[in-house]
Design a protein around this motif. Structure first.
Motif, mmCIF file in Angstrom:
data_model
loop_
_atom_site.group_PDB
_atom_site.id
_atom_site.type_symbol
_atom_site.label_atom_id
_atom_site.label_comp_id
_atom_site.label_asym_id
_atom_site.label_seq_id
_atom_site.Cartn_x
_atom_site.Cartn_y
_atom_site.Cartn_z
ATOM 1 N N TRP A 1 -11.399 -10.249 3.336
ATOM 2 C CA TRP A 1 -10.009 -10.218 3.797
ATOM 3 C C TRP A 1 -9.102 -9.578 2.746
ATOM 4 O O TRP A 1 -8.145 -8.893 3.077
ATOM 5 N N HIS A 2 -9.434 -9.826 1.470
ATOM 6 C CA HIS A 2 -8.647 -9.193 0.397
ATOM 7 C C HIS A 2 -8.860 -7.674 0.417
ATOM 8 O O HIS A 2 -7.921 -6.907 0.223
ATOM 9 N N VAL A 3 -10.121 -7.283 0.662
ATOM 10 C CA VAL A 3 -10.419 -5.838 0.747
ATOM 11 C C VAL A 3 -9.650 -5.239 1.930
ATOM 12 O O VAL A 3 -9.042 -4.170 1.830
ATOM 13 N N MET A 4 -9.656 -5.987 3.060
ATOM 14 C CA MET A 4 -8.950 -5.506 4.261
ATOM 15 C C MET A 4 -7.450 -5.355 3.992
ATOM 16 O O MET A 4 -6.832 -4.361 4.382
ATOM 17 N N LEU A 5 -6.873 -6.338 3.296
ATOM 18 C CA LEU A 5 -5.444 -6.284 2.962
ATOM 19 C C LEU A 5 -5.148 -5.044 2.114
ATOM 20 O O LEU A 5 -4.210 -4.286 2.410
ATOM 21 N N SER A 6 -5.975 -4.809 1.079
ATOM 22 C CA SER A 6 -5.733 -3.671 0.176
ATOM 23 C C SER A 6 -5.881 -2.341 0.914
ATOM 24 O O SER A 6 -4.999 -1.472 0.816
ATOM 25 N N THR A 7 -6.976 -2.195 1.677
ATOM 26 C CA THR A 7 -7.184 -0.917 2.380
ATOM 27 C C THR A 7 -6.105 -0.738 3.455
ATOM 28 O O THR A 7 -5.598 0.368 3.651
ATOM 29 N N GLY A 8 -5.734 -1.835 4.124
ATOM 30 C CA GLY A 8 -4.702 -1.762 5.172
ATOM 31 C C GLY A 8 -3.370 -1.299 4.602
ATOM 32 O O GLY A 8 -2.689 -0.459 5.196
ATOM 33 N N LEU A 9 -3.010 -1.827 3.410
ATOM 34 C CA LEU A 9 -1.726 -1.432 2.798
ATOM 35 C C LEU A 9 -1.768 0.017 2.329
ATOM 36 O O LEU A 9 -0.797 0.760 2.490
ATOM 37 N N LEU A 10 -2.941 0.429 1.787
ATOM 38 C CA LEU A 10 -3.076 1.829 1.344
ATOM 39 C C LEU A 10 -3.000 2.776 2.552
ATOM 40 O O LEU A 10 -2.311 3.808 2.523
ATOM 41 N N MET A 11 -3.679 2.404 3.633
ATOM 42 C CA MET A 11 -3.628 3.217 4.868
ATOM 43 C C MET A 11 -2.194 3.335 5.379
ATOM 44 O O MET A 11 -1.757 4.407 5.815
ATOM 45 N N SER A 12 -1.458 2.223 5.315
ATOM 46 C CA SER A 12 -0.071 2.229 5.806
ATOM 47 C C SER A 12 0.807 3.133 4.945
ATOM 48 O O SER A 12 1.657 3.874 5.457
ATOM 49 N N ALA A 13 0.580 3.084 3.601
ATOM 50 C CA ALA A 13 1.370 3.931 2.695
ATOM 51 C C ALA A 13 1.101 5.415 2.999
ATOM 52 O O ALA A 13 2.036 6.233 3.027
ATOM 53 N N ILE A 14 -0.167 5.753 3.257
ATOM 54 C CA ILE A 14 -0.518 7.150 3.581
ATOM 55 C C ILE A 14 0.138 7.557 4.897
ATOM 56 O O ILE A 14 0.684 8.660 5.030
ATOM 57 N N PHE A 15 0.109 6.641 5.871
ATOM 58 C CA PHE A 15 0.739 6.934 7.167
ATOM 59 C C PHE A 15 2.248 7.204 6.993
ATOM 60 O O PHE A 15 2.793 8.166 7.556
ATOM 61 N N ILE A 16 2.904 6.352 6.189
ATOM 62 C CA ILE A 16 4.353 6.532 5.969
ATOM 63 C C ILE A 16 4.617 7.877 5.277
ATOM 64 O O ILE A 16 5.551 8.603 5.641
ATOM 65 N N TYR A 17 3.761 8.231 4.309
ATOM 66 C CA TYR A 17 3.918 9.511 3.601
ATOM 67 C C TYR A 17 3.791 10.690 4.589
ATOM 68 O O TYR A 17 4.590 11.629 4.559
ATOM 69 N N VAL A 18 2.795 10.607 5.463
ATOM 70 C CA VAL A 18 2.604 11.687 6.451
ATOM 71 C C VAL A 18 3.843 11.788 7.352
ATOM 72 O O VAL A 18 4.374 12.887 7.589
ATOM 73 N N CYS A 19 4.322 10.640 7.838
ATOM 74 C CA CYS A 19 5.476 10.636 8.768
ATOM 75 C C CYS A 19 6.759 11.113 8.094
ATOM 76 O O CYS A 19 7.542 11.847 8.682
#
Ligand code: HEM
Length: 149
Positions: A83-101
Motif C-alpha cells: 500500500w505504501h508502494v501504491m501511495l508513492s507510485t500513485g502520487l508520482l503518476m498524479s504529479a506527471i499527469f498534472i505536469y502534462v496537463c
C-alpha cells in the motif's frame, strides 16, 4: 459496505485512467500514425486529450481520495508495504499527469494553432514518453496492490 464502495470507486477510476492510457499508447497512436498526416493527426490528439484529461482529472482525484480513506482506516503504520508502494507510485503518476496537463499539453495546443507541425510532433512525443512512464508506474502500483499484501 463503506469500504466496498471506496474500493469500487478506486478500481473504477484506475480502470478509466490506466485503460485510457493503454488504449492511447497501443491502439490509437499506431493507427493515427498509419492513416493520418501530421496536419490531421496532431489536432486529433489535441481534441482527444481535451476530453480524456478532463475525465482523467476526476479519476485521479477519486483514486487519491478513496486510496487515502482506505489507507487511514488501517493506519499508515499497519498498512502492508504494497500500500505504501501504491501511495508513492500513485502520487508520482498524479504529479506527471498534472505536469502534462499544465505544461506540455498547452504547448501542444499553441504549436497546433500556429501550424508548427514539426514542433508539435516533438511535443506529442514528450507526452508519449510521459504516458509510457506512467503506464509502467501503474503496472508497479497494480502489482504492489495485489501481490505485496
Ligand atoms: C494515492 C494513491 C493511492 C493510495 C493511497 C491507494 C490505496 C489503496 C488501498 C488502501 C487499497 C485497498 C487494498 C485492499 O483493501 O486490499 C487499494 C486498492 C487497490 N489499488 Fe490503490 N491506492 C492508490 C493509487 C493506486 C493506483 C495509482 C493504482 C493503479 C494504477 C492502484 C491500484 C489498486 C488496486 C488494483 C487495488 C485493489 C487491490 C486488491 O483489492 O487486491 N491504486 N489502494
Amino acid at each position: 459496505m463503506m469500504l466496498h464502495l471506496l474500493l469500487f470507486l478506486h478500481l473504477t477510476s484506475v480502470i478509466i485512467w490506466v485503460g485510457g492510457m493503454f488504449f492511447s499508447y497501443f491502439c490509437l497512436r499506431p493507427a493515427a500514425i498509419q492513416l493520418l498526416e501530421p496536419k490531421l493527426r496532431l489536432p486529433l490528439w489535441v481534441a482527444t486529450f481535451s476530453r480524456f484529461f478532463k475525465l482523467t482529472a476526476i479519476a485521479v482525484v477519486t483514486i487519491i481520495a478513496t486510496g487515502i480513506m482506505m489507507l487511514l482506516q488501517v493506519g499508515m503504520k499497519f498498512a502492508p508495504v504494497g500500500w505504501h508502494v501504491m501511495l508513492s507510485t500513485g502520487l508520482l503518476m498524479s504529479a506527471i499527469f498534472i505536469y502534462v496537463c499544465a505544461v506540455v499539453y498547452p504547448r501542444l495546443c499553441k504549436q497546433c494553432n500556429e501550424v508548427s507541425w514539426l514542433a508539435a510532433a516533438a511535443t506529442l512525443n514528450t507526452i508519449r514518453k510521459l504516458v509510457g512512464f506512467n503506464l509502467i508506474l501503474s503496472i508497479i502500483a497494480i502489482a504492489a496492490a495485489t501481490f505485496a499484501r
